[in-house]
Design a protein around this motif. Structure first.
Motif, PDB file in Angstrom:
ATOM      1  N   THR A 498       0.805  -1.216   0.000  1.00 33.51           N
ATOM      2  CA  THR A 498       0.000   0.000   0.000  1.00 33.51           C
ATOM      3  C   THR A 498       0.840   1.270   0.000  1.00 33.51           C
ATOM      4  OG1 THR A 498      -0.176  -0.125   2.411  1.00 33.51           O
ATOM      5  CG2 THR A 498      -1.988  -1.059   1.128  1.00 33.51           C
ATOM      6  N   SER A 499       2.149   1.121  -0.036  1.00 33.74           N
ATOM      7  CA  SER A 499       3.016   2.293  -0.178  1.00 33.74           C
ATOM      8  C   SER A 499       4.329   1.849  -0.819  1.00 33.74           C
ATOM      9  CB  SER A 499       3.291   2.952   1.179  1.00 33.74           C
ATOM     10  OG  SER A 499       3.998   2.076   2.024  1.00 33.74           O
ATOM     11  N   ASN A 539      -3.193 -10.319 -12.374  1.00 37.40           N
ATOM     12  CA  ASN A 539      -2.175 -11.169 -11.749  1.00 37.40           C
ATOM     13  C   ASN A 539      -2.650 -11.808 -10.443  1.00 37.40           C
ATOM     14  OD1 ASN A 539      -2.289  -8.836 -10.258  1.00 37.40           O
ATOM     15  ND2 ASN A 539      -0.088  -8.417 -10.259  1.00 37.40           N
ATOM     16  N   GLY A 540      -3.927 -11.620 -10.118  1.00 36.82           N
ATOM     17  CA  GLY A 540      -4.463 -12.216  -8.894  1.00 36.82           C
ATOM     18  C   GLY A 540      -3.852 -11.662  -7.630  1.00 36.82           C
ATOM     19  N   VAL A 541      -3.384 -10.401  -7.652  1.00 37.40           N
ATOM     20  CA  VAL A 541      -2.636  -9.848  -6.523  1.00 37.40           C
ATOM     21  C   VAL A 541      -3.520  -9.583  -5.305  1.00 37.40           C
ATOM     22  CG1 VAL A 541      -2.865  -7.439  -7.302  1.00 37.40           C
ATOM     23  CG2 VAL A 541      -0.906  -8.109  -5.887  1.00 37.40           C
ATOM     24  N   TYR A 542      -4.789  -9.284  -5.520  1.00 39.09           N
ATOM     25  CA  TYR A 542      -5.674  -8.963  -4.400  1.00 39.09           C
ATOM     26  C   TYR A 542      -6.623 -10.125  -4.112  1.00 39.09           C
ATOM     27  CZ  TYR A 542      -4.009  -4.172  -4.959  1.00 39.09           C
ATOM     28  OH  TYR A 542      -3.217  -3.058  -5.041  1.00 39.09           O
ATOM     29  N   GLU A 547      -9.557  -5.155  -0.568  1.00 40.85           N
ATOM     30  CA  GLU A 547      -8.248  -4.728  -1.067  1.00 40.85           C
ATOM     31  C   GLU A 547      -8.384  -4.010  -2.407  1.00 40.85           C
ATOM     32  OE1 GLU A 547      -4.845  -7.782   0.350  1.00 40.85           O
ATOM     33  OE2 GLU A 547      -6.439  -8.724  -0.823  1.00 40.85           O
ATOM     34  N   VAL A 548      -9.239  -4.529  -3.271  1.00 39.22           N
ATOM     35  CA  VAL A 548      -9.446  -3.908  -4.583  1.00 39.22           C
ATOM     36  C   VAL A 548     -10.005  -2.493  -4.425  1.00 39.22           C
ATOM     37  CG1 VAL A 548     -10.710  -4.040  -6.759  1.00 39.22           C
ATOM     38  CG2 VAL A 548      -9.802  -6.133  -5.730  1.00 39.22           C
ATOM     39  N   LEU A 549     -11.024  -2.339  -3.598  1.00 38.10           N
ATOM     40  CA  LEU A 549     -11.638  -1.021  -3.397  1.00 38.10           C
ATOM     41  C   LEU A 549     -10.657  -0.044  -2.756  1.00 38.10           C
ATOM     42  CD1 LEU A 549     -14.580  -0.024  -4.007  1.00 38.10           C
ATOM     43  CD2 LEU A 549     -14.259  -2.490  -4.208  1.00 38.10           C
ATOM     44  N   ASP A 550      -9.811  -0.536  -1.859  1.00 36.80           N
ATOM     45  CA  ASP A 550      -8.794   0.324  -1.248  1.00 36.80           C
ATOM     46  C   ASP A 550      -7.810   0.813  -2.304  1.00 36.80           C
ATOM     47  OD1 ASP A 550      -7.287   1.333   1.229  1.00 36.80           O
ATOM     48  OD2 ASP A 550      -5.763   0.084   0.253  1.00 36.80           O
ATOM     49  N   PHE A 551      -7.422  -0.054  -3.224  1.00 40.63           N
ATOM     50  CA  PHE A 551      -6.509   0.306  -4.311  1.00 40.63           C
ATOM     51  C   PHE A 551      -7.104   1.427  -5.159  1.00 40.63           C
ATOM     52  CE2 PHE A 551      -5.560  -0.451  -8.877  1.00 40.63           C
ATOM     53  CZ  PHE A 551      -4.201  -0.193  -8.875  1.00 40.63           C
ATOM     54  N   TYR A 552      -8.363   1.284  -5.536  1.00 37.94           N
ATOM     55  CA  TYR A 552      -9.012   2.326  -6.348  1.00 37.94           C
ATOM     56  C   TYR A 552      -9.199   3.618  -5.563  1.00 37.94           C
ATOM     57  CZ  TYR A 552     -10.095  -0.803 -10.242  1.00 37.94           C
ATOM     58  OH  TYR A 552     -10.002  -1.642 -11.323  1.00 37.94           O
ATOM     59  N   SER A 553      -9.565   3.489  -4.300  1.00 33.64           N
ATOM     60  CA  SER A 553      -9.799   4.674  -3.479  1.00 33.64           C
ATOM     61  C   SER A 553      -8.537   5.514  -3.323  1.00 33.64           C
ATOM     62  CB  SER A 553     -10.334   4.266  -2.098  1.00 33.64           C
ATOM     63  OG  SER A 553     -10.705   5.393  -1.337  1.00 33.64           O
ATOM     64  N   GLY A 559      -1.427   6.105  -6.335  1.00 32.23           N
ATOM     65  CA  GLY A 559      -1.676   6.328  -4.912  1.00 32.23           C
ATOM     66  C   GLY A 559      -0.886   5.428  -3.990  1.00 32.23           C
ATOM     67  N   ILE A 560      -0.169   4.454  -4.561  1.00 35.43           N
ATOM     68  CA  ILE A 560       0.630   3.553  -3.715  1.00 35.43           C
ATOM     69  C   ILE A 560       2.111   3.587  -4.104  1.00 35.43           C
ATOM     70  CG2 ILE A 560      -1.284   2.022  -3.131  1.00 35.43           C
ATOM     71  CD1 ILE A 560      -0.366   0.107  -5.307  1.00 35.43           C
TER      72      ILE A 560
END
Length: 593
Positions: A498-499, A539-542, A547-553, A559-560
């Motif tokens: 996430t970072s 790639n099936g990472v999430y 987790e997917v919604l956090d990535f988009y948000s 953003g990461i």
């Protein structure tokens, strides 16, 4: 003398008949709509050429925004007509602000139109973007003039007008109220009102108070609910837009106006875009020889689950596409034929796969038949050969009758093409439109709870998911025409960091075509049945939807900590809180068949 009187009488009859025909033609609603459109088009031209251009020259930033939004509203009021009769020019007026690449011709067309202007209008004013904006206005004037010239040559029918309006209602539902074409200004609600005003002006000429009343009611609702983020799109769609669609269909039948084919993926008589038969699967195939039949699908279903297609008889299509997982396999990347290796990408769902224009994550296949060919012959996937599989199948008695029924041949022989087509035919049946959302949209109001309704509204509004995953398919194939399947650059990481994350090494479409725009670009898949298809991304990472919604948000890769010059996903944070994320996930679960 008598002859002259007869000649005069005949002349008067002919003249009266021609005059009656002429007057009838001029009083025909379609002709009057065409004339009215010419006036509205001229009004838009003046708004763009005079008001907008002059305002940009003066340089007052706030006034430029107002002039821009005014011009857009004028466009929206005739959008139904332009999109229907001038679709190619419509792309140049209000198409997505991304480069169009003509593969095989090495041609890159830069975008133009309102969406390009929006970015220039809303960024900090400079001499550079002012010059670009003025140039965009000049190009738009040329495109509007082209429409003006060609419109005079067209013969417009009532059937076409009703079809254009029907499709515009679907366009408002899936694009117009999502912020798709005004992602910065977020003027979608006002523009939906302008679109309905234009439709209302056309419908008025058919003198039906009920239809006109439903349009007025919808516009009243828009006037009272103007905030983009809080707008109740679900209520507006089901209680207002759907009522307009129902009334238009009733009026069309009442006036004995036939349906007409516009080339849309929708059935010509579709009234509700979520109805079971809303889309015609055969509209998504290249030619009539590929049309779906029950017999072809039955043969394809048997082949789909049979290891006879692989040379080692150790793998079928169903090995990776399992029915109870919405035809996925539940793992990040499937196992390859070589022990200890995995395939390059996550297994996508096959549900609704037929309702798109490109296949595989990199869109390398143009049909399901081509997809079957590639998968069977790929050494690490099926590791097979269609020629060898044909020989094995032709020796099997259980296939002979099915082959005869499917293809109507005098023999029971199969060949590589028939295998491909049978498999594709089966996949074309995997579109049930039986989810709770579908049933809600068809009138079963007990299907969704308040959290799920809130999730739909967030998905189609504040979270901007619906501006890439288009209703009703919730994939990247844009309604209502379904002419192209889109790919996006999201900045998907190699690991679920996430970072300061690192970009996944898969180059996506760039591996096939070396255009910088394609680097890390992947097809936008359907979200139908997404509750069954974890893990997520190419790639099936999430592992979870959270987790997917956090990535988009967070704004995607940007953003990461991933820096990509060509990221197409907006890097702006959505600032979704936990409750909003949970609501969106609750909605996504309603898409399960």
């Amino acid at each position: 003398m008598r002859f002259n009187r007869i000649a005069i009488i005949i002349s008067l009859i002919v003249f009266s008949t021609l005059l009656a025909v002429f007057c009838t033609s001029k009083n025909n609603p379609a002709d009057r709509i065409k004339t009215s459109f010419s006036g509205s088009l001229k009004d838009l031209q003046n708004s763009v050429k005079l008001s907008f251009y002059t305002t940009v020259e003066k340089g007052d930033h706030e006034e430029i925004k107002k002039a821009f939004l005014k011009a857009r509203s004028k466009y929206k009021s005739i959008e139904y007509y332009i999109e229907y009769f001038f679709p190619t020019t419509a792309v140049m007026l209000n198409g997505a602000p991304i480069d169009e690449i003509e593969l095989g011709e090495n041609l890159i067309e830069n975008p133009t139109g309102f969406q390009v202007m929006e970015a220039l209008v809303y960024e900090t004013p400079t001499k550079g973007n002012k010059a670009k904006l003025l140039n965009e206005i000049k190009k738009m004037n040329l495109n509007l003039e082209r429409i003006s010239r060609f419109n005079e040559q067209y013969q417009i029918t009532d059937a076409q007008i009703f079809d254009a309006i029907r499709l515009e209602i679907f366009r408002i539902t899936s694009l117009g109220i999502t912020g798709f074409d005004v992602p910065i200004a977020l003027s979608s609600i006002t523009e939906a009102d302008a679109a309905l005003q234009g439709i209302g002006n056309a419908v008025y000429l058919y003198h039906d108070q009920k239809t006109a009343g439903s349009i007025t009611a919808a516009r009243d609702y828009l006037e009272k609910n103007t905030d983009f983020n809080s707008f109740d799109r679900l209520t507006f769609t089901t209680n207002y837009l759907q009522r307009i669609s129902d009334n238009l269909d009733r009026l069309r039948k009442q006036e004995n106006i036939p349906t007409v084919s516009s080339g849309s993926g929708f059935n010509d008589s579709t009234v509700n875009m979520f109805q079971r038969n809303a889309l015609l699967t055969n509209r998504f195939v290249g030619n009539s020889t590929l049309y779906l039949t029950k017999e072809k699908a039955m043969l394809g279903k048997l082949l789909f689950s049979d290891v006879i297609l692989s040379d080692k008889a150790n793998r079928s299509c169903q090995s990776c596409h399992q029915n109870d997982l919405a035809f996925t396999d539940g793992i990040a990347k499937p196992n390859a034929q070589t022990k200890g290796k995995t395939l390059e990408r996550n297994t996508p769902t096959l549900t609704y796969a037929s309702l798109q224009r490109g296949f595989f994550y990199d869109l390398k296949a143009g049909s399901l038949e081509d997809q079957a060919l590639d998968v069977i012959h790929q050494s690490e996937e099926m590791g097979g050969s269609l020629d060898k599989a044909s020989l094995r199948i032709n020796r099997s008695k259980r296939y002979q009758q099915l082959i005869r029924k499917a293809f109507g041949d005098t023999t029971t022989k199969i060949n590589p093409w028939k295998i491909q087509h049978a498999l594709a035919s089966y996949i074309r049946t995997l579109n049930s439109f039986s989810s709770r959302l579908d049933r809600y949209m068809r009138g079963e109001k007990n299907q969704l709870d308040n959290t799920e309704k809130a999730g739909y509204n967030l998905f189609m509004g504040k979270a901007k998911c619906g501006s890439c995953h288009f209703a009703p398919l919730f994939n990247g194939t844009q309604s209502p025409m379904f002419s192209k399947s889109e790919a996006e650059v999201l900045g998907v990481p190699a690991k679920a960091d996430t970072s300061m994350a690192k970009i996944d090494g898969d180059l996506g479409r760039y591996a096939l075509y070396q255009y910088r725009q394609y680097k890390h670009s992947f097809k936008t898949p359907t979200l139908r049945n997404i509750s069954k298809t974890a893990p997520y991304m190419h790639n099936g990472v999430y592992k979870t939807l959270e987790e997917v919604l956090d990535f988009y948000s967070r704004g995607g890769g940007a953003g990461i900590g991933i820096k990509l010059e060509n990221q197409t996903l907006s890097s702006e944070k959505l600032n979704l809180n936990k409750k909003e994320i949970n609501s969106i996930i609750a909605f996504l679960k309603t898409l399960e068949d």
